[in-house]
Design a protein around this motif. Structure first.
Motif, PDB file in Angstrom:
ATOM      1  N   ILE A  52     -56.355   2.029 -77.491  1.00  0.00           N
ATOM      2  CA  ILE A  52     -56.604   1.779 -76.051  1.00  0.00           C
ATOM      3  C   ILE A  52     -55.618   2.776 -75.172  1.00  0.00           C
ATOM      4  CG2 ILE A  52     -57.729   1.602 -73.866  1.00  0.00           C
ATOM      5  CD1 ILE A  52     -58.915  -0.907 -75.769  1.00  0.00           C
ATOM      6  N   LEU A  53     -54.698   2.608 -75.267  1.00  0.00           N
ATOM      7  CA  LEU A  53     -53.842   3.584 -74.653  1.00  0.00           C
ATOM      8  C   LEU A  53     -53.202   4.986 -74.801  1.00  0.00           C
ATOM      9  CD1 LEU A  53     -50.984   0.569 -72.994  1.00  0.00           C
ATOM     10  CD2 LEU A  53     -52.709   1.878 -72.257  1.00  0.00           C
ATOM     11  N   CYS A  54     -53.127   5.001 -76.298  1.00  0.00           N
ATOM     12  CA  CYS A  54     -53.083   6.234 -77.180  1.00  0.00           C
ATOM     13  C   CYS A  54     -54.158   7.442 -76.449  1.00  0.00           C
ATOM     14  CB  CYS A  54     -52.626   5.984 -78.660  1.00  0.00           C
ATOM     15  SG  CYS A  54     -51.017   5.140 -78.816  1.00  0.00           S
ATOM     16  N   CYS A  55     -55.225   5.845 -76.766  1.00  0.00           N
ATOM     17  CA  CYS A  55     -56.508   7.438 -76.825  1.00  0.00           C
ATOM     18  C   CYS A  55     -56.097   8.089 -75.196  1.00  0.00           C
ATOM     19  CB  CYS A  55     -57.331   6.762 -76.443  1.00  0.00           C
ATOM     20  SG  CYS A  55     -58.260   6.629 -78.444  1.00  0.00           S
ATOM     21  N   TRP A  56     -56.011   7.308 -74.253  1.00  0.00           N
ATOM     22  CA  TRP A  56     -55.814   7.671 -72.450  1.00  0.00           C
ATOM     23  C   TRP A  56     -54.736   8.711 -72.778  1.00  0.00           C
ATOM     24  CZ3 TRP A  56     -55.446   2.755 -69.537  1.00  0.00           C
ATOM     25  CH2 TRP A  56     -56.450   1.943 -69.386  1.00  0.00           C
ATOM     26  N   PHE A  57     -53.656   8.670 -73.089  1.00  0.00           N
ATOM     27  CA  PHE A  57     -52.695   9.981 -73.509  1.00  0.00           C
ATOM     28  C   PHE A  57     -52.979  10.586 -74.315  1.00  0.00           C
ATOM     29  CE2 PHE A  57     -50.210   6.205 -71.905  1.00  0.00           C
ATOM     30  CZ  PHE A  57     -49.443   7.145 -70.525  1.00  0.00           C
ATOM     31  N   THR A  58     -53.696  10.850 -74.871  1.00  0.00           N
ATOM     32  CA  THR A  58     -53.616  11.656 -75.834  1.00  0.00           C
ATOM     33  C   THR A  58     -54.928  12.577 -74.924  1.00  0.00           C
ATOM     34  OG1 THR A  58     -55.351  10.433 -77.739  1.00  0.00           O
ATOM     35  CG2 THR A  58     -53.459  11.124 -77.889  1.00  0.00           C
ATOM     36  N   ARG A  59     -56.275  11.833 -74.199  1.00  0.00           N
ATOM     37  CA  ARG A  59     -56.888  12.962 -73.266  1.00  0.00           C
ATOM     38  C   ARG A  59     -55.893  13.205 -72.417  1.00  0.00           C
ATOM     39  NH1 ARG A  59     -61.505   7.658 -72.127  1.00  0.00           N
ATOM     40  NH2 ARG A  59     -62.289   7.988 -74.341  1.00  0.00           N
ATOM     41  N   LEU A  60     -55.196  12.944 -71.883  1.00  0.00           N
ATOM     42  CA  LEU A  60     -54.270  14.313 -71.138  1.00  0.00           C
ATOM     43  C   LEU A  60     -53.348  15.112 -71.557  1.00  0.00           C
ATOM     44  CD1 LEU A  60     -53.364  10.588 -68.825  1.00  0.00           C
ATOM     45  CD2 LEU A  60     -54.598  12.352 -68.425  1.00  0.00           C
ATOM     46  N   TYR A  61     -53.988  14.946 -72.985  1.00  0.00           N
ATOM     47  CA  TYR A  61     -52.320  16.266 -73.921  1.00  0.00           C
ATOM     48  C   TYR A  61     -51.497  16.220 -73.848  1.00  0.00           C
ATOM     49  CZ  TYR A  61     -57.601  18.915 -72.999  1.00  0.00           C
ATOM     50  OH  TYR A  61     -58.815  19.696 -73.345  1.00  0.00           O
ATOM     51  N   LEU A  62     -51.511  14.586 -73.821  1.00  0.00           N
ATOM     52  CA  LEU A  62     -49.722  14.644 -74.102  1.00  0.00           C
ATOM     53  C   LEU A  62     -49.287  13.336 -75.558  1.00  0.00           C
ATOM     54  CD1 LEU A  62     -48.955  12.068 -70.819  1.00  0.00           C
ATOM     55  CD2 LEU A  62     -48.214  14.476 -71.517  1.00  0.00           C
ATOM     56  N   PRO A  63     -48.702  14.111 -76.312  1.00  0.00           N
ATOM     57  CA  PRO A  63     -48.513  13.546 -77.607  1.00  0.00           C
ATOM     58  C   PRO A  63     -47.968  12.282 -77.481  1.00  0.00           C
ATOM     59  CG  PRO A  63     -46.885  15.304 -77.409  1.00  0.00           C
ATOM     60  CD  PRO A  63     -47.991  15.271 -75.746  1.00  0.00           C
ATOM     61  N   ILE A  64     -48.312  11.288 -78.659  1.00  0.00           N
ATOM     62  CA  ILE A  64     -47.532  10.226 -79.229  1.00  0.00           C
ATOM     63  C   ILE A  64     -45.781  10.507 -79.924  1.00  0.00           C
ATOM     64  CG2 ILE A  64     -48.225   7.838 -79.778  1.00  0.00           C
ATOM     65  CD1 ILE A  64     -49.937   8.590 -77.409  1.00  0.00           C
ATOM     66  N   ASN A  65     -45.544  10.758 -79.532  1.00  0.00           N
ATOM     67  CA  ASN A  65     -43.822  10.819 -80.230  1.00  0.00           C
ATOM     68  C   ASN A  65     -43.742   9.944 -80.699  1.00  0.00           C
ATOM     69  OD1 ASN A  65     -44.183  14.261 -79.377  1.00  0.00           O
ATOM     70  ND2 ASN A  65     -43.529  12.428 -77.812  1.00  0.00           N
ATOM     71  N   ILE A  66     -43.107   8.239 -81.179  1.00  0.00           N
ATOM     72  CA  ILE A  66     -43.039   7.437 -81.702  1.00  0.00           C
ATOM     73  C   ILE A  66     -44.252   6.470 -80.820  1.00  0.00           C
ATOM     74  CG2 ILE A  66     -40.895   6.169 -81.693  1.00  0.00           C
ATOM     75  CD1 ILE A  66     -39.038   7.868 -80.741  1.00  0.00           C
ATOM     76  N   VAL A  67     -43.797   5.057 -81.670  1.00  0.00           N
ATOM     77  CA  VAL A  67     -44.759   3.780 -81.921  1.00  0.00           C
ATOM     78  C   VAL A  67     -43.776   3.215 -83.304  1.00  0.00           C
ATOM     79  CG1 VAL A  67     -46.957   2.672 -82.313  1.00  0.00           C
ATOM     80  CG2 VAL A  67     -47.115   4.752 -81.272  1.00  0.00           C
ATOM     81  N   ARG A  68     -43.306   1.499 -82.292  1.00  0.00           N
ATOM     82  CA  ARG A  68     -42.687   1.234 -82.815  1.00  0.00           C
ATOM     83  C   ARG A  68     -42.811   0.081 -82.358  1.00  0.00           C
ATOM     84  NH1 ARG A  68     -39.544  -0.697 -86.530  1.00  0.00           N
ATOM     85  NH2 ARG A  68     -37.342  -0.596 -85.658  1.00  0.00           N
TER      86      ARG A  68
END
Length: 60
Positions: A14-30
């Motif tokens: 859900i949070l990744c979807c929110w940030f990509t809607r703001l056109y921010l790339p998801i750089n790292i998931v750990r």
């Protein structure tokens, strides 16, 4: 080996979807194996921490 639980995976999605809607790339998931928390970096400075129960906090 620690595996993310269902609440964490759902919240992370859900949070990744929110940030990509703001056109921010998801750089790292750990997954932090010491604590079981998921960290992800969106854009250059948005750091999110997701706890095993699905709660989360914005770090920076």
């Amino acid at each position: 080996m620690i595996i993310a639980i269902s609440e964490q995976k759902t919240r992370c999605y859900i949070l990744c979807c929110w940030f990509t809607r703001l056109y921010l790339p998801i750089n790292i998931v750990r997954l932090d194996e010491r604590t079981g928390n998921i960290f992800f970096l969106a854009g250059e400075e948005n750091i999110i921490e997701i706890y095993p129960n699905g709660n989360w906090r914005y770090i920076a």
